[in-house]
Design a protein around this motif. Structure first.
Motif, PDB file in Angstrom:
ATOM      1  N   MET A 134       0.827  -1.177   0.000  1.00 60.05           N
ATOM      2  CA  MET A 134       0.000   0.000   0.000  1.00 60.05           C
ATOM      3  C   MET A 134       0.868   1.235   0.000  1.00 60.05           C
ATOM      4  O   MET A 134       1.984   1.213   0.509  1.00 60.05           O
ATOM      5  CB  MET A 134      -0.941  -0.016   1.201  1.00 60.05           C
ATOM      6  N   ILE A 135       0.339   2.274  -0.621  1.00 60.96           N
ATOM      7  CA  ILE A 135       1.014   3.564  -0.639  1.00 60.96           C
ATOM      8  C   ILE A 135       0.073   4.578  -0.014  1.00 60.96           C
ATOM      9  O   ILE A 135      -1.116   4.611  -0.338  1.00 60.96           O
ATOM     10  CB  ILE A 135       1.344   4.022  -2.072  1.00 60.96           C
ATOM     11  N   VAL A 136       0.604   5.375   0.888  1.00 60.76           N
ATOM     12  CA  VAL A 136      -0.172   6.477   1.451  1.00 60.76           C
ATOM     13  C   VAL A 136       0.603   7.760   1.216  1.00 60.76           C
ATOM     14  O   VAL A 136       1.765   7.880   1.608  1.00 60.76           O
ATOM     15  CB  VAL A 136      -0.455   6.291   2.958  1.00 60.76           C
ATOM     16  N   ALA A 137      -0.051   8.702   0.542  1.00 60.15           N
ATOM     17  CA  ALA A 137       0.498  10.041   0.362  1.00 60.15           C
ATOM     18  C   ALA A 137      -0.084  10.908   1.466  1.00 60.15           C
ATOM     19  O   ALA A 137      -1.287  10.867   1.717  1.00 60.15           O
ATOM     20  CB  ALA A 137       0.110  10.597  -1.002  1.00 60.15           C
ATOM     21  N   PHE A 138       0.782  11.643   2.147  1.00 62.18           N
ATOM     22  CA  PHE A 138       0.284  12.498   3.219  1.00 62.18           C
ATOM     23  C   PHE A 138       1.022  13.820   3.249  1.00 62.18           C
ATOM     24  O   PHE A 138       2.148  13.938   2.784  1.00 62.18           O
ATOM     25  CB  PHE A 138       0.343  11.789   4.576  1.00 62.18           C
ATOM     26  N   SER A 139       0.330  14.793   3.787  1.00 63.07           N
ATOM     27  CA  SER A 139       0.878  16.130   3.953  1.00 63.07           C
ATOM     28  C   SER A 139       0.615  16.566   5.384  1.00 63.07           C
ATOM     29  O   SER A 139      -0.504  16.451   5.869  1.00 63.07           O
ATOM     30  CB  SER A 139       0.178  17.082   2.970  1.00 63.07           C
ATOM     31  N   VAL A 140       1.647  17.026   6.047  1.00 56.38           N
ATOM     32  CA  VAL A 140       1.538  17.529   7.414  1.00 56.38           C
ATOM     33  C   VAL A 140       1.877  19.011   7.381  1.00 56.38           C
ATOM     34  O   VAL A 140       2.958  19.393   6.932  1.00 56.38           O
ATOM     35  CB  VAL A 140       2.500  16.798   8.369  1.00 56.38           C
ATOM     36  N   THR A 141       0.946  19.837   7.847  1.00 53.36           N
ATOM     37  CA  THR A 141       1.165  21.273   7.847  1.00 53.36           C
ATOM     38  C   THR A 141       1.042  21.824   9.260  1.00 53.36           C
ATOM     39  O   THR A 141      -0.020  21.708   9.874  1.00 53.36           O
ATOM     40  CB  THR A 141       0.125  21.980   6.949  1.00 53.36           C
ATOM     41  N   PRO A 142       2.114  22.396   9.793  1.00 52.26           N
ATOM     42  CA  PRO A 142       2.004  23.038  11.099  1.00 52.26           C
ATOM     43  C   PRO A 142       1.269  24.362  10.954  1.00 52.26           C
ATOM     44  O   PRO A 142       1.500  25.092   9.985  1.00 52.26           O
ATOM     45  CB  PRO A 142       3.462  23.250  11.507  1.00 52.26           C
ATOM     46  N   LEU A 143       0.394  24.647  11.871  1.00 52.47           N
ATOM     47  CA  LEU A 143      -0.348  25.904  11.862  1.00 52.47           C
ATOM     48  C   LEU A 143       0.054  26.725  13.076  1.00 52.47           C
ATOM     49  O   LEU A 143       0.393  26.182  14.128  1.00 52.47           O
ATOM     50  CB  LEU A 143      -1.850  25.632  11.878  1.00 52.47           C
ATOM     51  N   GLY A 144       0.030  28.029  12.907  1.00 48.59           N
ATOM     52  CA  GLY A 144       0.360  28.912  14.013  1.00 48.59           C
ATOM     53  C   GLY A 144       1.845  29.123  14.221  1.00 48.59           C
ATOM     54  O   GLY A 144       2.267  29.557  15.289  1.00 48.59           O
ATOM     55  N   VAL A 145       2.651  28.806  13.191  1.00 48.75           N
ATOM     56  CA  VAL A 145       4.104  28.951  13.311  1.00 48.75           C
ATOM     57  C   VAL A 145       4.677  29.927  12.290  1.00 48.75           C
ATOM     58  O   VAL A 145       5.892  30.049  12.165  1.00 48.75           O
ATOM     59  CB  VAL A 145       4.816  27.582  13.185  1.00 48.75           C
ATOM     60  N   GLY A 146       3.817  30.580  11.539  1.00 48.14           N
ATOM     61  CA  GLY A 146       4.277  31.494  10.506  1.00 48.14           C
ATOM     62  C   GLY A 146       4.273  30.839   9.136  1.00 48.14           C
ATOM     63  O   GLY A 146       3.828  29.708   8.976  1.00 48.14           O
ATOM     64  N   GLU A 147       4.788  31.574   8.163  1.00 46.02           N
ATOM     65  CA  GLU A 147       4.757  31.093   6.780  1.00 46.02           C
ATOM     66  C   GLU A 147       5.845  30.085   6.453  1.00 46.02           C
ATOM     67  O   GLU A 147       5.674  29.249   5.577  1.00 46.02           O
ATOM     68  CB  GLU A 147       4.862  32.279   5.822  1.00 46.02           C
ATOM     69  N   GLU A 148       6.971  30.162   7.094  1.00 46.70           N
ATOM     70  CA  GLU A 148       8.091  29.257   6.827  1.00 46.70           C
ATOM     71  C   GLU A 148       7.908  27.963   7.614  1.00 46.70           C
ATOM     72  O   GLU A 148       8.104  27.941   8.830  1.00 46.70           O
ATOM     73  CB  GLU A 148       9.412  29.922   7.208  1.00 46.70           C
ATOM     74  N   VAL A 149       7.511  26.899   6.916  1.00 46.69           N
ATOM     75  CA  VAL A 149       7.209  25.646   7.606  1.00 46.69           C
ATOM     76  C   VAL A 149       8.160  24.505   7.242  1.00 46.69           C
ATOM     77  O   VAL A 149       8.017  23.390   7.729  1.00 46.69           O
ATOM     78  CB  VAL A 149       5.748  25.212   7.354  1.00 46.69           C
ATOM     79  N   GLY A 150       9.139  24.779   6.388  1.00 43.79           N
ATOM     80  CA  GLY A 150      10.052  23.743   5.928  1.00 43.79           C
ATOM     81  C   GLY A 150      10.764  22.998   7.041  1.00 43.79           C
ATOM     82  O   GLY A 150      10.942  21.776   6.965  1.00 43.79           O
ATOM     83  N   GLU A 151      11.161  23.698   8.066  1.00 46.69           N
ATOM     84  CA  GLU A 151      11.860  23.067   9.186  1.00 46.69           C
ATOM     85  C   GLU A 151      10.959  22.046   9.887  1.00 46.69           C
ATOM     86  O   GLU A 151      11.408  20.970  10.271  1.00 46.69           O
ATOM     87  CB  GLU A 151      12.292  24.155  10.174  1.00 46.69           C
ATOM     88  N   TYR A 152       9.682  22.372  10.019  1.00 41.83           N
ATOM     89  CA  TYR A 152       8.720  21.481  10.672  1.00 41.83           C
ATOM     90  C   TYR A 152       8.429  20.269   9.791  1.00 41.83           C
ATOM     91  O   TYR A 152       8.353  19.136  10.266  1.00 41.83           O
ATOM     92  CB  TYR A 152       7.420  22.225  10.977  1.00 41.83           C
ATOM     93  N   VAL A 153       8.261  20.527   8.499  1.00 45.56           N
ATOM     94  CA  VAL A 153       8.003  19.435   7.560  1.00 45.56           C
ATOM     95  C   VAL A 153       9.208  18.492   7.527  1.00 45.56           C
ATOM     96  O   VAL A 153       9.048  17.269   7.465  1.00 45.56           O
ATOM     97  CB  VAL A 153       7.684  19.992   6.158  1.00 45.56           C
ATOM     98  N   ALA A 154      10.402  19.034   7.609  1.00 43.46           N
ATOM     99  CA  ALA A 154      11.608  18.196   7.638  1.00 43.46           C
ATOM    100  C   ALA A 154      11.597  17.253   8.837  1.00 43.46           C
ATOM    101  O   ALA A 154      12.066  16.115   8.735  1.00 43.46           O
ATOM    102  CB  ALA A 154      12.857  19.068   7.656  1.00 43.46           C
ATOM    103  N   ASP A 155      11.061  17.709   9.967  1.00 47.21           N
ATOM    104  CA  ASP A 155      10.942  16.822  11.134  1.00 47.21           C
ATOM    105  C   ASP A 155      10.090  15.609  10.794  1.00 47.21           C
ATOM    106  O   ASP A 155      10.407  14.477  11.176  1.00 47.21           O
ATOM    107  CB  ASP A 155      10.317  17.565  12.322  1.00 47.21           C
TER     108      ASP A 155
END
Length: 98
Positions: free
Chosen positions: A1-22
């Motif tokens: 099985m393949i699952v595509a997912f997106s995790v978006t932090p909210l309330g941290v500003g526009e730059e979210v790359g560091e959080y997504v990298a986690d």
């Protein structure tokens, strides 16, 4: 099985790359095949529980640093299919090459 997912932090500003990298780091360290693009990370595994455990831990990594988290998922459940991440893209490429 393949699952595509997106995790978006909210309330941290526009730059979210560091959080997504986690989150992606958790997927990478799981040992399961995965691909990350501009919108989603797709992870492939044998069972629902195996894949969902990785996604749950990836979300938790972002949740540990963000006050709110949004998650979007899409699953392709096909028992017995392996290497779907590669084979699906290769099939499309064959048609493009014609």
């Amino acid at each position: 099985m393949i699952v595509a997912f997106s995790v978006t932090p909210l309330g941290v500003g526009e730059e979210v790359g560091e959080y997504v990298a986690d989150a992606v780091r958790v997927v990478r360290d799981s040992g399961l095949p995965y691909r990350t693009d501009a919108m989603f990370t797709s992870v492939e595994g044998e069972t629902w529980d195996e894949v969902m455990d990785v996604i749950k831990r990836a979300v938790a990594a972002v949740e540990a640093r963000a006050p709110r988290v949004s998650v979007v998922m899409k699953a392709d459940i096909r028992p017995g299919v392996t290497d779907g991440l590669t084979s699906k893209a290769e099939t499309v490429q064959r048609y493009l090459d014609q």
